[in-house]
Design a protein around this motif. Structure first.
Motif, PDB file in Angstrom:
ATOM      1  N   CYS A   1     102.297  78.452  42.057  1.00 20.23           N
ATOM      2  CA  CYS A   1     102.356  79.018  43.409  1.00 20.23           C
ATOM      3  C   CYS A   1     101.545  78.128  44.339  1.00 20.23           C
TER       4      CYS A   1
ATOM      5  N   MET B   1     100.610  77.112  48.659  1.00 19.13           N
ATOM      6  CA  MET B   1     100.701  77.339  50.100  1.00 19.13           C
ATOM      7  C   MET B   1     100.436  76.056  50.874  1.00 19.13           C
TER       8      MET B   1
ATOM      9  N   VAL C   1     106.693  78.218  43.453  1.00 21.53           N
ATOM     10  CA  VAL C   1     106.794  79.254  44.478  1.00 21.53           C
ATOM     11  C   VAL C   1     106.092  78.762  45.740  1.00 21.53           C
TER      12      VAL C   1
ATOM     13  N   ASN D   1     104.634  79.710  49.118  1.00 19.08           N
ATOM     14  CA  ASN D   1     104.127  80.967  49.676  1.00 19.08           C
ATOM     15  C   ASN D   1     103.583  80.748  51.087  1.00 19.08           C
ATOM     16  N   ASN D   2     104.321  79.925  51.846  1.00 24.25           N
ATOM     17  CA  ASN D   2     103.947  79.617  53.224  1.00 24.25           C
ATOM     18  C   ASN D   2     105.246  79.403  53.998  1.00 24.25           C
TER      19      ASN D   2
ATOM     20  N   GLN E   1     111.154  80.114  47.743  1.00 25.04           N
ATOM     21  CA  GLN E   1     110.227  80.337  48.858  1.00 25.04           C
ATOM     22  C   GLN E   1     110.160  81.824  49.142  1.00 25.04           C
ATOM     23  N   LEU E   2     108.944  82.352  49.137  1.00 30.05           N
ATOM     24  CA  LEU E   2     108.716  83.766  49.379  1.00 30.05           C
ATOM     25  C   LEU E   2     107.897  83.935  50.661  1.00 30.05           C
TER      26      LEU E   2
ATOM     27  N   GLN F   1     105.089  84.481  53.296  1.00 31.42           N
ATOM     28  CA  GLN F   1     103.663  84.230  53.113  1.00 31.42           C
ATOM     29  C   GLN F   1     102.837  85.507  53.158  1.00 31.42           C
TER      30      GLN F   1
ATOM     31  N   TYR G   1     103.403  87.867  51.205  1.00 33.06           N
ATOM     32  CA  TYR G   1     103.284  88.268  49.807  1.00 33.06           C
ATOM     33  C   TYR G   1     101.971  87.755  49.240  1.00 33.06           C
TER      34      TYR G   1
ATOM     35  N   LEU H   1      99.386  86.829  45.975  1.00 34.86           N
ATOM     36  CA  LEU H   1      99.616  86.030  44.775  1.00 34.86           C
ATOM     37  C   LEU H   1     100.295  86.828  43.673  1.00 34.86           C
TER      38      LEU H   1
ATOM     39  N   CYS I   1     103.990  87.191  44.143  1.00 39.02           N
ATOM     40  CA  CYS I   1     104.671  85.913  43.901  1.00 39.02           C
ATOM     41  C   CYS I   1     104.797  85.635  42.407  1.00 39.02           C
TER      42      CYS I   1
END
Length: 229
Positions: free
Chosen positions: A7, A9, A34, A36-37, A61-62, A64, A66, A68, A71
């Protein structure tokens, strides 16, 4: 099969994410990255992922918003049954990291393994140090989150907490222990937690001075890899 879950960012660690994966001597592996941004460019990662055999490296891509844990749960649900290894985007994983942890699981030590004792490299002082001495090759109640390796079957019984801002890894390990799972700490080798000059760029905001007070100096060096693998 070992599935590495990374994961991230921060786009500046794209090379480190792929290098850590490529470096592993364990061949039966895949990776799920993943992002996360919301501002990260998934196409940059997808171009790199396309250089591997089909579906060996997948990028998602999830949002942001979310945390940790959410994710991780999303990515682990996509992974094949087998072993899950959680890689941090900014640390160093030596070539034998997956081999050591997978062998510990396959030999029956525990369903969850990692490192209680580990190396830390402080970039500002070029100091390679050992954190939490005396916790190698024994059962433990705490391991560093960046070294978590476990059977997917454990996660099916105990998913990660999805709304914690901090302490996601330690919270999950604690829940697993309460559910009766054992946690085994392997050697400190093959992994280094990297502490950058700008400590505010870390999730763990502990000051360098406080962190170093819990460590023992190995040596001052620019080239820590030769001492940890």
């Amino acid at each position: 099969m070992i599935t590495v879950i990374a994961c991230t960012m921060r786009s500046q660690f794209i090379d480190n994410v792929f290098d850590n994966y490529d470096r592993q001597v364990w061949k039966d592996k895949q990776m799920i990255i993943v992002l996360n941004n919301d501002k990260m460019d998934i196409e940059l990662y997808q171009e790199r992922a396309n250089q591997y055999p089909e579906n060996e490296v997948r990028v998602i891509q999830l949002p942001q918003e979310y945390k940790l844990g959410k994710c991780l749960n999303y990515a682990i649900n996509m992974a094949q049954d087998g072993i899950i290894a959680k890689f941090d985007d900014d640390d160093y994983y030596g070539p034998k990291f997956l081999r050591e942890t997978a062998r510990a699981i396959k030999s029956g030590k525990a369903s969850i393994v990692g490192k209680h004792t580990s190396y830390i490299y402080f970039e500002a002082t070029r100091a390679l140090m050992v954190f939490r001495r005396g916790g190698e090759r024994k059962y433990s109640r705490s391991i560093k989150g960046g070294t978590l390796v476990f059977k997917k079957s454990v996660w099916k019984r105990v998913p990660f907490p999805e709304f914690k801002k901090v302490g996601t890894d330690s919270g999950w390990v604690g829940r697993c222990i309460r559910r009766g799972f054992r946690v085994y700490s392997v050697s400190k080798r093959h992994y280094v937690c990297i502490r950058r000059r700008n400590t505010n760029s870390h999730t763990q905001k502990k000051s360098t001075r406080l962190y170093m007070s819990h460590c023992r100096l190995v040596r001052k060096t620019k080239h820590f890899r030769r001492y940890v693998n």
